[in-house]
Design a protein around this motif. Structure first.
Motif, PDB file in Angstrom:
ATOM      1  N   LEU A 120      53.532  32.621  33.424  1.00 52.11           N
ATOM      2  CA  LEU A 120      53.842  32.970  34.814  1.00 52.11           C
ATOM      3  C   LEU A 120      54.990  33.953  34.900  1.00 52.11           C
ATOM      4  CD1 LEU A 120      53.695  29.487  36.606  1.00 52.11           C
ATOM      5  CD2 LEU A 120      51.992  31.296  36.670  1.00 52.11           C
ATOM      6  N   ASP A 124      54.444  36.458  27.352  1.00 56.52           N
ATOM      7  CA  ASP A 124      53.147  36.049  26.807  1.00 56.52           C
ATOM      8  C   ASP A 124      53.212  35.525  25.372  1.00 56.52           C
ATOM      9  OD1 ASP A 124      52.173  36.754  29.195  1.00 56.52           O
ATOM     10  OD2 ASP A 124      51.023  38.486  28.517  1.00 56.52           O
ATOM     11  N   LEU A 153      41.750  32.075  30.568  1.00 60.54           N
ATOM     12  CA  LEU A 153      41.097  32.578  31.778  1.00 60.54           C
ATOM     13  C   LEU A 153      41.911  33.727  32.350  1.00 60.54           C
ATOM     14  CD1 LEU A 153      39.926  29.596  34.005  1.00 60.54           C
ATOM     15  CD2 LEU A 153      38.488  31.267  32.872  1.00 60.54           C
ATOM     16  N   ALA A 154      43.246  33.501  32.429  1.00 61.40           N
ATOM     17  CA  ALA A 154      44.131  34.517  32.995  1.00 61.40           C
ATOM     18  C   ALA A 154      44.100  35.784  32.153  1.00 61.40           C
ATOM     19  CB  ALA A 154      45.556  33.994  33.112  1.00 61.40           C
ATOM     20  N   LYS A 155      43.996  35.612  30.832  1.00 63.91           N
ATOM     21  CA  LYS A 155      44.007  36.767  29.937  1.00 63.91           C
ATOM     22  C   LYS A 155      42.632  37.393  29.809  1.00 63.91           C
ATOM     23  CE  LYS A 155      48.221  37.073  29.089  1.00 63.91           C
ATOM     24  NZ  LYS A 155      48.834  38.177  29.793  1.00 63.91           N
ATOM     25  N   ASN A 156      41.626  36.802  30.461  1.00 58.30           N
ATOM     26  CA  ASN A 156      40.259  37.321  30.411  1.00 58.30           C
ATOM     27  C   ASN A 156      39.739  37.409  28.983  1.00 58.30           C
ATOM     28  OD1 ASN A 156      38.035  38.029  31.752  1.00 58.30           O
ATOM     29  ND2 ASN A 156      38.715  40.066  32.380  1.00 58.30           N
ATOM     30  N   VAL A 188      35.768  32.688  38.033  1.00 59.03           N
ATOM     31  CA  VAL A 188      36.518  33.793  37.436  1.00 59.03           C
ATOM     32  C   VAL A 188      35.555  34.856  36.916  1.00 59.03           C
ATOM     33  CG1 VAL A 188      38.082  34.404  35.556  1.00 59.03           C
ATOM     34  CG2 VAL A 188      38.529  32.384  36.917  1.00 59.03           C
ATOM     35  N   PRO A 239      34.028  50.784  45.800  1.00 58.85           N
ATOM     36  CA  PRO A 239      33.948  51.873  46.773  1.00 58.85           C
ATOM     37  C   PRO A 239      34.328  53.230  46.191  1.00 58.85           C
ATOM     38  CG  PRO A 239      35.485  50.150  47.504  1.00 58.85           C
ATOM     39  CD  PRO A 239      34.894  49.701  46.222  1.00 58.85           C
ATOM     40  N   ALA A 240      35.261  53.252  45.219  1.00 58.57           N
ATOM     41  CA  ALA A 240      35.696  54.533  44.671  1.00 58.57           C
ATOM     42  C   ALA A 240      34.548  55.221  43.935  1.00 58.57           C
ATOM     43  CB  ALA A 240      36.884  54.329  43.734  1.00 58.57           C
ATOM     44  N   TYR A 243      32.002  56.465  46.376  1.00 54.81           N
ATOM     45  CA  TYR A 243      32.456  57.674  47.051  1.00 54.81           C
ATOM     46  C   TYR A 243      32.308  58.905  46.152  1.00 54.81           C
ATOM     47  CZ  TYR A 243      35.840  61.101  48.749  1.00 54.81           C
ATOM     48  OH  TYR A 243      36.451  62.244  49.138  1.00 54.81           O
ATOM     49  N   ILE A 244      32.781  58.788  44.899  1.00 53.47           N
ATOM     50  CA  ILE A 244      32.701  59.922  43.972  1.00 53.47           C
ATOM     51  C   ILE A 244      31.227  60.307  43.745  1.00 53.47           C
ATOM     52  CG2 ILE A 244      33.183  60.665  41.603  1.00 53.47           C
ATOM     53  CD1 ILE A 244      35.794  60.360  42.755  1.00 53.47           C
ATOM     54  N   ILE A 247      30.017  62.251  46.719  1.00 52.28           N
ATOM     55  CA  ILE A 247      30.539  63.623  46.748  1.00 52.28           C
ATOM     56  C   ILE A 247      29.752  64.507  45.778  1.00 52.28           C
ATOM     57  CG2 ILE A 247      32.516  65.035  46.027  1.00 52.28           C
ATOM     58  CD1 ILE A 247      33.229  63.965  48.571  1.00 52.28           C
ATOM     59  N   TYR A 269      26.087  57.982  54.128  1.00 50.00           N
ATOM     60  CA  TYR A 269      27.328  57.530  53.511  1.00 50.00           C
ATOM     61  C   TYR A 269      28.306  57.027  54.570  1.00 50.00           C
ATOM     62  CZ  TYR A 269      31.796  57.305  51.255  1.00 50.00           C
ATOM     63  OH  TYR A 269      33.002  56.844  50.807  1.00 50.00           O
ATOM     64  N   TRP A 277      33.376  48.393  56.117  1.00 53.27           N
ATOM     65  CA  TRP A 277      34.714  48.087  56.643  1.00 53.27           C
ATOM     66  C   TRP A 277      34.639  47.168  57.875  1.00 53.27           C
ATOM     67  CZ3 TRP A 277      35.818  53.981  56.197  1.00 53.27           C
ATOM     68  CH2 TRP A 277      35.959  54.283  54.845  1.00 53.27           C
TER      69      TRP A 277
ATOM     70  N   PHE B  28      41.946  51.708  47.677  1.00 59.62           N
ATOM     71  CA  PHE B  28      41.012  52.843  47.777  1.00 59.62           C
ATOM     72  C   PHE B  28      41.086  53.466  49.165  1.00 59.62           C
ATOM     73  CE2 PHE B  28      36.755  54.082  49.353  1.00 59.62           C
ATOM     74  CZ  PHE B  28      36.610  55.260  48.639  1.00 59.62           C
ATOM     75  N   VAL B  96      39.093  64.071  46.681  1.00 60.98           N
ATOM     76  CA  VAL B  96      38.531  63.547  45.427  1.00 60.98           C
ATOM     77  C   VAL B  96      39.661  63.262  44.440  1.00 60.98           C
ATOM     78  CG1 VAL B  96      37.090  64.087  43.429  1.00 60.98           C
ATOM     79  CG2 VAL B  96      36.286  64.646  45.717  1.00 60.98           C
ATOM     80  N   VAL B  99      41.314  60.039  45.258  1.00 64.88           N
ATOM     81  CA  VAL B  99      40.514  58.885  44.839  1.00 64.88           C
ATOM     82  C   VAL B  99      40.600  58.705  43.316  1.00 64.88           C
ATOM     83  CG1 VAL B  99      38.186  57.934  44.745  1.00 64.88           C
ATOM     84  CG2 VAL B  99      39.009  58.951  46.849  1.00 64.88           C
ATOM     85  N   PHE B 102      43.631  56.899  42.682  1.00 67.31           N
ATOM     86  CA  PHE B 102      43.405  55.475  42.924  1.00 67.31           C
ATOM     87  C   PHE B 102      42.751  54.827  41.710  1.00 67.31           C
ATOM     88  CE2 PHE B 102      39.798  52.658  43.748  1.00 67.31           C
ATOM     89  CZ  PHE B 102      40.483  51.490  44.058  1.00 67.31           C
ATOM     90  N   ILE B 103      41.730  55.505  41.150  1.00 68.77           N
ATOM     91  CA  ILE B 103      41.030  54.917  39.994  1.00 68.77           C
ATOM     92  C   ILE B 103      41.998  54.741  38.826  1.00 68.77           C
ATOM     93  CG2 ILE B 103      39.199  55.335  38.281  1.00 68.77           C
ATOM     94  CD1 ILE B 103      37.550  56.585  40.498  1.00 68.77           C
ATOM     95  N   LYS B 111      44.057  44.473  34.676  1.00 66.39           N
ATOM     96  CA  LYS B 111      44.251  43.286  33.843  1.00 66.39           C
ATOM     97  C   LYS B 111      45.299  42.356  34.449  1.00 66.39           C
ATOM     98  CE  LYS B 111      44.077  42.387  29.064  1.00 66.39           C
ATOM     99  NZ  LYS B 111      44.535  42.694  27.734  1.00 66.39           N
ATOM    100  N   HIS B 114      43.963  40.669  37.545  1.00 68.77           N
ATOM    101  CA  HIS B 114      43.088  39.532  37.202  1.00 68.77           C
ATOM    102  C   HIS B 114      43.939  38.299  36.882  1.00 68.77           C
ATOM    103  CE1 HIS B 114      39.745  37.347  35.326  1.00 68.77           C
ATOM    104  NE2 HIS B 114      40.645  36.973  34.446  1.00 68.77           N
ATOM    105  N   GLN B 115      44.955  38.507  36.039  1.00 66.06           N
ATOM    106  CA  GLN B 115      45.832  37.382  35.674  1.00 66.06           C
ATOM    107  C   GLN B 115      46.507  36.809  36.914  1.00 66.06           C
ATOM    108  OE1 GLN B 115      48.471  37.889  32.355  1.00 66.06           O
ATOM    109  NE2 GLN B 115      49.998  36.524  33.225  1.00 66.06           N
ATOM    110  N   VAL B 118      44.142  34.653  38.833  1.00 61.78           N
ATOM    111  CA  VAL B 118      43.837  33.358  38.205  1.00 61.78           C
ATOM    112  C   VAL B 118      45.012  32.394  38.353  1.00 61.78           C
ATOM    113  CG1 VAL B 118      43.359  32.184  36.027  1.00 61.78           C
ATOM    114  CG2 VAL B 118      42.145  34.278  36.587  1.00 61.78           C
ATOM    115  N   VAL B 119      46.236  32.867  38.107  1.00 59.97           N
ATOM    116  CA  VAL B 119      47.360  31.924  38.121  1.00 59.97           C
ATOM    117  C   VAL B 119      47.934  31.710  39.523  1.00 59.97           C
ATOM    118  CG1 VAL B 119      48.028  32.391  35.743  1.00 59.97           C
ATOM    119  CG2 VAL B 119      49.143  33.631  37.591  1.00 59.97           C
TER     120      VAL B 119
END
Lengths: 291, 150
Positions: A120, A124, A153-156, A188, A239-240, A243-244, A247, A269, A277, B28, B96, B99, B102-103, B111, B114-115, B118-119
């Motif tokens: 937490l 790690d 789980l947290a670390k995937n 998860v 969505p990104a 969108y790309i 375009i 689109y 949204w 986004f 573009v 965006v 953003f990516i 990562k 995600h953690q 989960v926690v």
């Protein structure tokens, strides 16, 4: 109060606790406290009830009093650490865990809880060391395996997740624990359909569990028809990416001088994006019937 | 058991907070409507909450700044007549680019996000700061564009 009665009450309390029915144990504990308000064992048990009600400060104060009256400090400091951790007072939680481990470093569950605290707070490597230590001390402890499972789980970390899910299933104390762990695994993984099945079983076993109901409602919401376009867009990468892709498609079409199709795609689109949204609002309006 | 001693030493500095995060997918919309400025501000804030290394955060900020500067250079070249490009193409390319920024943020944050989910499982409300920063971003960008076109 006679010794026999006290022993019986304690048995009842343990029985309720083992089924996670803390509120049912509460009247018995209150009774015990009436006859002996200073008894450290009873004060600690009351602390557990408050912990289950998520009243962490009250829970801690009860256990601190139990500690002053001679309750086992290994357990008391562990409990105090848990309450601090739940309140996100991480430095205080660490102090308490360390005091417990100072008295006895061979407590698997304290090592595991401390390891999880390290996850937490962003340490790690130390987290892994402590969790390994906990597993070494007691490989069959269900709480320890839960912590390790949640860490992966947290670390995937797919392979370790599967391994420890299996482990928690083997040593789970009851059916509920098994169902929770397997449902969380699928949640998860974003496989909400499977998760929902397990959560429904869990709900049948324990209809008073508010958390299960909340998660089920959330799943129902995201699986609703209204959110179908959102789910499709998420499937292709969000969505990104959508969108790309749009375009690029429009640019290719205009370069190829097929402007009419380009305009249709542009309109499609805009409608799709606008709809995704608005979907949460529509859901609240028509499904929940309120804003 | 050579280093069991070290695992029982204090590691948490006082007042350590847990991680926090916006719903990073919704950033986004921030990039799409607001462009580089709100994306960098809110993205960097989110990255800091998730304890992302400073180096990575600076790289993302530099990426964002480079995008904005490139746009301004193009605007200046168009107004001075040294570049024949219509404004629509420039605006679409810039969008573009935002965006893509953003990516980049999403790839860096994924990562840790995600953690966090989960926690902790909680997300901070994005709507209000997003609206404020989108407006600020549009105004600042407008002022810059006017400044370089003069």
């Amino acid at each position: 109060m006679c010794e026999e009665q006290y022993a019986n009450d304690r048995k009842m309390i343990e029985h309720y606790f083992s089924m996670d029915r803390y509120e049912d144990a509460r009247p018995i504990i209150e009774n015990l406290l009436l006859s002996d308000p200073q008894d450290p064992e009873t004060l600690y048990l009351m602390g557990v009830v408050y912990l289950s009600r998520e009243q962490y400060t009250e829970a801690r104060e009860l256990v601190q009093e139990a500690l002053r009256n001679g309750y086992n400090p290994e357990y008391a400091f562990f409990f105090i650490g848990l309450t601090y951790q739940e309140q996100k007072m991480y430095a205080e939680a660490e102090d308490a865990y360390l005091r417990s481990l100072e008295i006895n470093p061979n407590q698997a569950n304290v090592n595991a809880a401390y390891g999880y605290l390290m996850l937490l707070t962003g340490h790690d490597e130390k987290a892994i060391k402590l969790l390994d230590e906990a597993i070494r001390i007691d490989p069959d402890d269900s709480a320890v395996n839960d912590y390790v499972y949640r860490f992966y789980l947290a670390k995937n970390d797919g392979s370790n997740q599967a391994q420890y899910l299996q482990r928690t299933m083997e040593i789970a104390r009851n059916e509920q624990e098994k169902l929770i762990n397997i449902a969380v695994y699928h949640l998860v993984k974003e496989d909400t359909k499977t998760a929902e099945e397990y959560l429904r079983q869990l709900y049948l076993l324990d209809p008073t569990n508010k958390h299960v109901l909340e998660v089920l409602e959330e799943i129902n919401r995201t699986n609703h028809m209204l959110f179908l376009p959102n789910r499709l867009i998420d499937k292709i990468g969000g969505p990104a990416v959508f969108y790309i892709g749009f375009i690029i498609l429009v640019l290719v079409l205009t370069w190829a001088d097929i402007n009419s199709i380009a305009i249709v795609i542009l309109a499609l689109y805009l409608i799709t994006a606008g709809y995704t949204w608005l979907a949460p609002l529509l859901y609240r309006l028509f499904v929940k019937g309120k804003i | 058991m050579d280093n069991t001693e070290s695992i029982y030493e204090k590691s948490v500095v006082p007042n350590t907070m847990g991680t926090k995060s916006f719903n990073i997918d919704n950033l986004f919309l921030v990039a799409f409507f607001g462009g580089v400025i709100p994306m960098v501000v809110l993205g960097a804030k989110n990255a800091k909450w998730l304890n992302i290394s400073k180096k990575l955060i600076y790289m993302l900020i530099i990426f964002g700044a480079a995008l904005l500067v490139t746009k301004l250079v193009f605007v200046a070249m168009i107004t001075s007549g040294s570049l024949d490009l219509d404004n629509t193409t420039l605006n679409i390319s810039y969008r573009v680019g935002s965006v893509l920024l953003f990516i980049a943020f999403k790839l860096v944050l994924n990562k840790a996000f995600h953690q966090h989910m989960v926690v902790c499982g909680k997300m901070e409300a994005l709507l209000k700061p997003a609206l404020i920063w989108i407006v600020v971003g549009i105004v600042v960008e407008f002022v810059l564009v006017v400044a370089v076109s003069m």
